[in-house]
Design a protein around this motif. Structure first.
Motif, PDB file in Angstrom:
ATOM      1  N   ARG A 106     -20.411  20.111   8.059  1.00  0.00           N
ATOM      2  CA  ARG A 106     -20.561  19.756   6.650  1.00  0.00           C
ATOM      3  C   ARG A 106     -21.892  20.282   6.135  1.00  0.00           C
ATOM      4  O   ARG A 106     -22.937  20.044   6.740  1.00  0.00           O
ATOM      5  CB  ARG A 106     -20.471  18.245   6.460  1.00  0.00           C
ATOM      6  N   VAL A 107     -21.837  20.990   5.014  1.00  0.00           N
ATOM      7  CA  VAL A 107     -23.027  21.549   4.400  1.00  0.00           C
ATOM      8  C   VAL A 107     -23.526  20.632   3.291  1.00  0.00           C
ATOM      9  O   VAL A 107     -24.726  20.457   3.119  1.00  0.00           O
ATOM     10  CB  VAL A 107     -22.732  22.967   3.846  1.00  0.00           C
ATOM     11  N   VAL A 121      -6.601  23.790 -10.439  1.00  0.00           N
ATOM     12  CA  VAL A 121      -6.502  25.024 -11.205  1.00  0.00           C
ATOM     13  C   VAL A 121      -7.937  25.374 -11.564  1.00  0.00           C
ATOM     14  O   VAL A 121      -8.638  24.576 -12.199  1.00  0.00           O
ATOM     15  CB  VAL A 121      -5.624  24.848 -12.460  1.00  0.00           C
ATOM     16  N   LEU A 122      -8.378  26.540 -11.126  1.00  0.00           N
ATOM     17  CA  LEU A 122      -9.780  26.914 -11.281  1.00  0.00           C
ATOM     18  C   LEU A 122     -10.110  27.394 -12.683  1.00  0.00           C
ATOM     19  O   LEU A 122      -9.258  27.959 -13.374  1.00  0.00           O
ATOM     20  CB  LEU A 122     -10.136  27.996 -10.260  1.00  0.00           C
ATOM     21  N   GLY A 123     -11.357  27.148 -13.088  1.00  0.00           N
ATOM     22  CA  GLY A 123     -11.861  27.600 -14.373  1.00  0.00           C
ATOM     23  C   GLY A 123     -11.752  26.536 -15.449  1.00  0.00           C
ATOM     24  O   GLY A 123     -11.238  25.447 -15.220  1.00  0.00           O
ATOM     25  N   GLY A 124     -12.282  26.848 -16.611  1.00  0.00           N
ATOM     26  CA  GLY A 124     -12.218  25.922 -17.733  1.00  0.00           C
ATOM     27  C   GLY A 124     -13.422  25.002 -17.786  1.00  0.00           C
ATOM     28  O   GLY A 124     -14.422  25.196 -17.089  1.00  0.00           O
ATOM     29  N   GLU A 125     -13.297  23.974 -18.623  1.00  0.00           N
ATOM     30  CA  GLU A 125     -14.411  23.063 -18.894  1.00  0.00           C
ATOM     31  C   GLU A 125     -14.518  21.905 -17.905  1.00  0.00           C
ATOM     32  O   GLU A 125     -15.562  21.283 -17.792  1.00  0.00           O
ATOM     33  CB  GLU A 125     -14.280  22.495 -20.315  1.00  0.00           C
ATOM     34  N   GLY A 126     -13.430  21.550 -17.219  1.00  0.00           N
ATOM     35  CA  GLY A 126     -13.443  20.414 -16.309  1.00  0.00           C
ATOM     36  C   GLY A 126     -14.260  20.677 -15.053  1.00  0.00           C
ATOM     37  O   GLY A 126     -14.624  21.820 -14.753  1.00  0.00           O
ATOM     38  N   ARG A 127     -14.549  19.624 -14.315  1.00  0.00           N
ATOM     39  CA  ARG A 127     -15.288  19.726 -13.056  1.00  0.00           C
ATOM     40  C   ARG A 127     -14.484  19.048 -11.958  1.00  0.00           C
ATOM     41  O   ARG A 127     -13.874  17.997 -12.187  1.00  0.00           O
ATOM     42  CB  ARG A 127     -16.661  19.059 -13.159  1.00  0.00           C
ATOM     43  N   ILE A 128     -14.489  19.640 -10.781  1.00  0.00           N
ATOM     44  CA  ILE A 128     -13.804  19.089  -9.610  1.00  0.00           C
ATOM     45  C   ILE A 128     -14.854  18.825  -8.545  1.00  0.00           C
ATOM     46  O   ILE A 128     -15.640  19.711  -8.193  1.00  0.00           O
ATOM     47  CB  ILE A 128     -12.734  20.060  -9.081  1.00  0.00           C
ATOM     48  N   LYS A 129     -14.852  17.604  -8.029  1.00  0.00           N
ATOM     49  CA  LYS A 129     -15.808  17.205  -6.995  1.00  0.00           C
ATOM     50  C   LYS A 129     -15.219  17.493  -5.615  1.00  0.00           C
ATOM     51  O   LYS A 129     -14.032  17.304  -5.389  1.00  0.00           O
ATOM     52  CB  LYS A 129     -16.122  15.715  -7.125  1.00  0.00           C
ATOM     53  N   GLY A 130     -16.100  17.905  -4.699  1.00  0.00           N
ATOM     54  CA  GLY A 130     -15.633  18.181  -3.352  1.00  0.00           C
ATOM     55  C   GLY A 130     -16.774  18.327  -2.362  1.00  0.00           C
ATOM     56  O   GLY A 130     -17.926  17.979  -2.661  1.00  0.00           O
ATOM     57  N   GLU A 131     -16.423  18.839  -1.201  1.00  0.00           N
ATOM     58  CA  GLU A 131     -17.369  18.990  -0.092  1.00  0.00           C
ATOM     59  C   GLU A 131     -17.291  20.416   0.431  1.00  0.00           C
ATOM     60  O   GLU A 131     -16.218  21.024   0.435  1.00  0.00           O
ATOM     61  CB  GLU A 131     -17.000  18.021   1.036  1.00  0.00           C
ATOM     62  N   VAL A 132     -18.418  20.922   0.907  1.00  0.00           N
ATOM     63  CA  VAL A 132     -18.489  22.266   1.467  1.00  0.00           C
ATOM     64  C   VAL A 132     -18.717  22.168   2.973  1.00  0.00           C
ATOM     65  O   VAL A 132     -19.575  21.404   3.429  1.00  0.00           O
ATOM     66  CB  VAL A 132     -19.606  23.094   0.793  1.00  0.00           C
ATOM     67  N   TYR A 133     -17.925  22.942   3.725  1.00  0.00           N
ATOM     68  CA  TYR A 133     -18.017  22.983   5.184  1.00  0.00           C
ATOM     69  C   TYR A 133     -18.130  24.424   5.646  1.00  0.00           C
ATOM     70  O   TYR A 133     -17.508  25.325   5.074  1.00  0.00           O
ATOM     71  CB  TYR A 133     -16.766  22.370   5.825  1.00  0.00           C
ATOM     72  N   ARG A 134     -18.906  24.610   6.702  1.00  0.00           N
ATOM     73  CA  ARG A 134     -18.982  25.896   7.388  1.00  0.00           C
ATOM     74  C   ARG A 134     -17.878  25.877   8.433  1.00  0.00           C
ATOM     75  O   ARG A 134     -17.784  24.930   9.227  1.00  0.00           O
ATOM     76  CB  ARG A 134     -20.348  26.039   8.054  1.00  0.00           C
ATOM     77  N   ILE A 135     -17.028  26.911   8.418  1.00  0.00           N
ATOM     78  CA  ILE A 135     -15.874  26.941   9.323  1.00  0.00           C
ATOM     79  C   ILE A 135     -15.824  28.243  10.106  1.00  0.00           C
ATOM     80  O   ILE A 135     -16.302  29.275   9.657  1.00  0.00           O
ATOM     81  CB  ILE A 135     -14.549  26.750   8.551  1.00  0.00           C
TER      82      ILE A 135
END
Length: 131
Positions: free
Chosen positions: A34-35, A54-68
């Motif tokens: 986990r980064v 669906v990527l792009g636009g004004e909305g924001r999506i929360k998530g996590e970044v992992y090194r794989i």
């Protein structure tokens, strides 16, 4: 001290692969590192047991970044039903995610547009905090 794997990549996860989710990425092997947390521009849709972004636009999506490792990337492609011709349930994309002041190129699995018809939007952009 072990040297970093030069073939390692990063993935941004926003749904069931998040920590504590039904497909928690930490259950996969090789175990990802986990980064940190991040957000991307997009709209999150509720598909029942899992979300689709669906990527792009004004909305924001929360998530996590992992090194794989590459072996895990293959497993994720299978889980997300990625097809070489783009007809699968998800399409693998790559975008830059800001994590703790760093810009990290990440894989992101975007839902195929045909799968969101009639589905409700998760306004918070946070699968783990949906109502």
């Amino acid at each position: 001290m072990p040297q970093p794997d030069p073939t390692a990549r990063h993935v941004f996860v926003y749904g069931t692969l998040r920590s504590g989710g039904s497909n928690d990425i930490s259950r996969f092997s090789p175990i990802p590192q986990r980064v940190g947390d991040g957000e991307i521009a997009g709209t999150l849709f509720d598909l029942g047991a899992y979300p689709g972004a669906v990527l792009g636009g004004e909305g924001r999506i929360k998530g996590e970044v992992y090194r794989i490792a590459p072996g895990l990337e293959v497993q994720l492609d299978v889980l997300e039903e990625v097809k070489p011709d783009g007809s699968g349930e998800y399409v693998r994309r790559e975008l830059v995610v800001e994590v703790a002041g760093r810009s990290i190129a990440c894989l992101v699995y975007e839902i195929h547009p045909s799968r969101i018809a009639g589905r409700s939007v998760i306004a918070s952009g946070d699968w783990m905090a949906r109502d």
